[in-house]
Design a protein around this motif. Structure first.
Motif, PDB file in Angstrom:
ATOM      1  N   LYS A  43       0.838  -1.207   0.000  1.00 38.12           N
ATOM      2  CA  LYS A  43       0.000   0.000   0.000  1.00 38.12           C
ATOM      3  C   LYS A  43       0.869   1.252   0.000  1.00 38.12           C
ATOM      4  N   LEU A  44       1.960   1.233   0.760  1.00 35.10           N
ATOM      5  CA  LEU A  44       2.830   2.397   0.812  1.00 35.10           C
ATOM      6  C   LEU A  44       3.492   2.670  -0.533  1.00 35.10           C
ATOM      7  N   PRO A  48       2.830   7.115  -2.367  1.00 34.08           N
ATOM      8  CA  PRO A  48       4.040   7.714  -1.784  1.00 34.08           C
ATOM      9  C   PRO A  48       3.730   8.865  -0.826  1.00 34.08           C
ATOM     10  N   VAL A  49       2.550   9.458  -0.949  1.00 36.44           N
ATOM     11  CA  VAL A  49       2.176  10.525  -0.030  1.00 36.44           C
ATOM     12  C   VAL A  49       2.092   9.977   1.396  1.00 36.44           C
ATOM     13  N   LEU A  50       1.664   8.719   1.547  1.00 38.48           N
ATOM     14  CA  LEU A  50       1.617   8.097   2.877  1.00 38.48           C
ATOM     15  C   LEU A  50       3.012   7.989   3.477  1.00 38.48           C
ATOM     16  N   VAL A  51       4.000   7.646   2.653  1.00 43.82           N
ATOM     17  CA  VAL A  51       5.386   7.556   3.139  1.00 43.82           C
ATOM     18  C   VAL A  51       5.843   8.931   3.612  1.00 43.82           C
TER      19      VAL A  51
END
Length: 102
Positions: A43-44, A48-51
């Motif tokens: 999912k990450l 990439p915004v989550l990372v």
């Protein structure tokens, strides 16, 4: 495991079952953890915004608790130095004892 005869056989078998059950649970937990981690990482990579967001959150917490982090790191370093010095003294004592005996 020792070789057992008579009534002790059942006790030994129950110990083996208990230890096997614990190992099965440990293996299952490890498998679930790896599977969950793989899902999270997939999912990450899709988002990439989550990372980036996780990095920002981690940075905020590190900044907020920086004094406690530094204090605990210094405490760990000091206790490590004390341990090394204590072991050095113990080694010197052992060497002195062996030289006295010779």
């Amino acid at each position: 495991m020792a070789h057992v005869h008579g009534k002790g056989v059942m006790k030994e078998m129950s110990k083996v079952k208990d230890s096997m059950g614990k190992e099965i649970v440990k293996g299952s937990m490890a498998s679930v953890t790896v599977h969950t981690g793989a899902k999270l990482m997939s999912k990450l990579t899709k988002y990439p915004v989550l990372v980036f967001g996780a990095g920002v959150v981690a940075g905020i917490y590190v900044y907020k608790y920086r004094k406690q982090i530094i204090a605990s790191a210094n405490k760990a370093i000091d206790s490590g130095k004390d341990f090394v010095l204590q072991q050095k003294e113990n080694l010197e004592d052992i060497v002195a004892e062996t030289q006295e005996e010779s």
